[in-house]
Enzyme design. Structure first.
Site, PDB file in Angstrom:
ATOM      1  N   GLN A   1      -7.678  -5.035  -3.187  1.00 67.55           N
ATOM      2  CA  GLN A   1      -7.829  -3.972  -2.449  1.00 67.55           C
ATOM      3  C   GLN A   1      -9.061  -3.077  -3.090  1.00 67.55           C
ATOM      4  OE1 GLN A   1      -6.183  -3.689   0.494  1.00 67.55           O
ATOM      5  NE2 GLN A   1      -7.311  -2.007   0.815  1.00 67.55           N
TER       6      GLN A   1
ATOM      7  N   LYS B   1       0.037  -5.325   4.525  1.00 66.75           N
ATOM      8  CA  LYS B   1      -0.352  -6.869   4.454  1.00 66.75           C
ATOM      9  C   LYS B   1       0.817  -7.556   4.058  1.00 66.75           C
ATOM     10  CE  LYS B   1      -5.143  -5.319   3.814  1.00 66.75           C
ATOM     11  NZ  LYS B   1      -6.135  -4.660   3.036  1.00 66.75           N
TER      12      LYS B   1
ATOM     13  N   ASP C   1     -10.699 -12.460   2.175  1.00 64.98           N
ATOM     14  CA  ASP C   1     -11.325 -11.406   2.566  1.00 64.98           C
ATOM     15  C   ASP C   1     -12.576 -11.770   3.379  1.00 64.98           C
ATOM     16  OD1 ASP C   1     -10.158  -8.772   3.089  1.00 64.98           O
ATOM     17  OD2 ASP C   1     -10.461  -8.267   1.163  1.00 64.98           O
TER      18      ASP C   1
END
Ligand code: NAP
Length: 294
Positions: free
Chosen positions: A97, A53, A120
Site C-alpha cells: 500500500q 481490500k 497492482d
C-alpha cells in the site's frame, strides 16, 4: 439532468460475482487465490483502503490477509518481507500500500515484487507489457476499471476522441495506453493533458470521452464538455463539510451538476470509478492464481 448515470457500484458488484465464481472454480482444483496486502505505518486513509481490500477478497472466497508493519520499518525490512511473499506459493498477489514512510523508496519496492504477483500492475515489466499490447501482464486497477465501465455501459471507444486530464503513472498514463490500444483494444484517439497544457478547455471540448484524473475538486465544469460526451470522473477529493459527521465530503474532479446537463453518460462520485478499483484488484489476483495452473 439529461445524462445517464454510469453505476460503478452495480458494475463492480457484477465483477465481484464473476471473481467469486472463478475463485470457486480454482478452489475446486485445489488452488485458493491468495492476496497479501502489506501496510507500513498508521496512515488512516491507507488503513481504510487496506481493510476494504482484505474484506472484499475474503468475501470472494480468497485467502486475503494484511501484513502490518510499523512506520519505523526500514527499506531492507520491507524488501525482506516482499522476498518472502515472492517465494510463498500460497500468495498469488502482493500489494504494498502506498504511500510509504519517507525512509523507503517506493520504486525500489515496486521493482522488488515478482511481476507475476504484481496485481497492482505497477512493476516496470507490467507497464511495458501494457504499452506494447501484451495481455499476459497486469494492468493498473483504476484505469482497467474505467475500461470496464465504458465497455459494460455500451460506450463505443473505437475511433472516439478520448481526452485524459492527468498524466500520473497510476492513472493517466496507463489510461492512455489502454485507450489507444489497437487489435481488439479500445482503439480511441487519445490526448493526454496536464498542468502545462495550454488552453485545457480547447482539448476537453473536443472529447467524445473525457476522463478526469487531476486531484482538483470540481475543476472540470459543464462549459468544458462537448454536448453528448461520456464523462468519467476518477477524482477523489475530501473537501471540508461541516454538515457531515466526518467533517468532509467526497468530491470528484468534475463539477457534477453542470457536467450532467451536457454529458450523455457520467460517473458519480462516490459510486463511479471508486468501487471498480478493488473489483479489478480481485480480478487480477484470480488471474495470477489461474496462471499458476497453465
Ligand atoms: P496525481 O499523481 O497528483 O496527478 C495529477 C495529474 O493532474 C498530474 O498529471 C498533473 O499534471 C495534472 N494536473 C494538476 N493540475 C492540473 C491542471 N490545473 N490542469 C491540468 N492538469 C493538471 O494524481 P493521481 O494519483 O493520478 O490521482 C488523480 C485523482 O484521482 C485524485 O483525485 C485521486 O484521489 C484520484 N484517484 C482515484 C482512484 C480511485 O480508485 N477512484 C485511484 C487513484 C486516484 P503534472 O503532471 O503536470 O503535475
Amino acid at each position: 439532468m439529461p445524462a445517464e448515470l454510469i453505476d460503478g457500484k452495480a458494475i463492480a458488484a457484477a465483477i465481484h460475482q464473476e471473481v467469486a465464481r472463478d475463485t470457486a472454480a480454482l478452489v475446486a482444483r485445489g488452488v485458493v487465490p491468495g492476496l497479501t496486502v502489506v501496510l507500513v505505518g498508521d496512515d488512516m486513509a491507507s488503513a481504510t483502503y487496506v481493510g476494504a481490500k482484505e474484506k472484499a477478497s475474503l468475501a470472494a472466497g480468497m485467502a486475503g490477509s494484511t501484513l502490518r508493519m510499523p512506520s519505523s520499518t526500514t527499506q531492507a525490512e520491507l524488501l525482506a518481507v516482499v522476498e518472502r511473499l515472492n517465494a510463498d506459493a500460497n500468495v498469488h498477489g502482493i500489494l504494498v500500500q502506498m504511500p510509504l514512510p519517507k525512509q523507503i523508496d517506493p520504486d525500489t519496492v515496486i521493482r522488488s515484487i515478482r511481476p507475476d504477483k504484481d496485481v497492482d500492475g505497477f512493476h516496470p515489466e507490467n507497464v511495458g507489457k501494457l504499452l506494447i499490447g501484451h495481455t499476459d501482464g497486469f494492468v493498473s486497477c483504476t484505469p482497467a476499471g474505467v475500461i470496464e465501465l465504458l465497455t459494460r455501459s455500451g460506450v463505443v471507444t473505437r475511433g472516439a476522441d478520448a481526452v485524459i486530464v492527468g498524466r500520473s503513472n497510476i492513472v493517466g498514463k496507463p489510461m492512455a495506453a489502454l485507450l489507444v490500444q489497437g487489435r481488439a483494444g479500445a482503439d480511441a484517439t487519445v490526448t493526454v493533458c496536464h498542468s502545462r497544457t495550454r488552453d485545457l478547455a480547447s482539448h476537453t471540448r473536443r472529447a467524445d470521452i473525457l476522463i478526469a484524473a487531476v486531484g482538483r475538486a470540481e475543476m472540470i465544469t459543464g462549459d468544458m464538455i462537448k454536448p453528448g460526451a461520456v464523462v468519467i470522473d476518477v477524482g477523489m477529493n475530501h473537501m471540508p463539510d461541516a454538515t457531515r459527521a466526518k467533517g468532509t465530503r467526497l468530491t470528484g474532479d468534475v463539477h457534477f451538476a453542470s457536467a450532467a446537463e451536457v454529458a450523455s453518460k457520467i460517473t458519480p462520485v462516490p459510486g463511479g470509478v471508486g468501487p471498480m478499483t478493488i473489483a479489478m484488484l480481485l480480478r487480477n489476483t484470480v488471474r495470477a492464481a489461474e496462471r499458476t495452473l497453465s
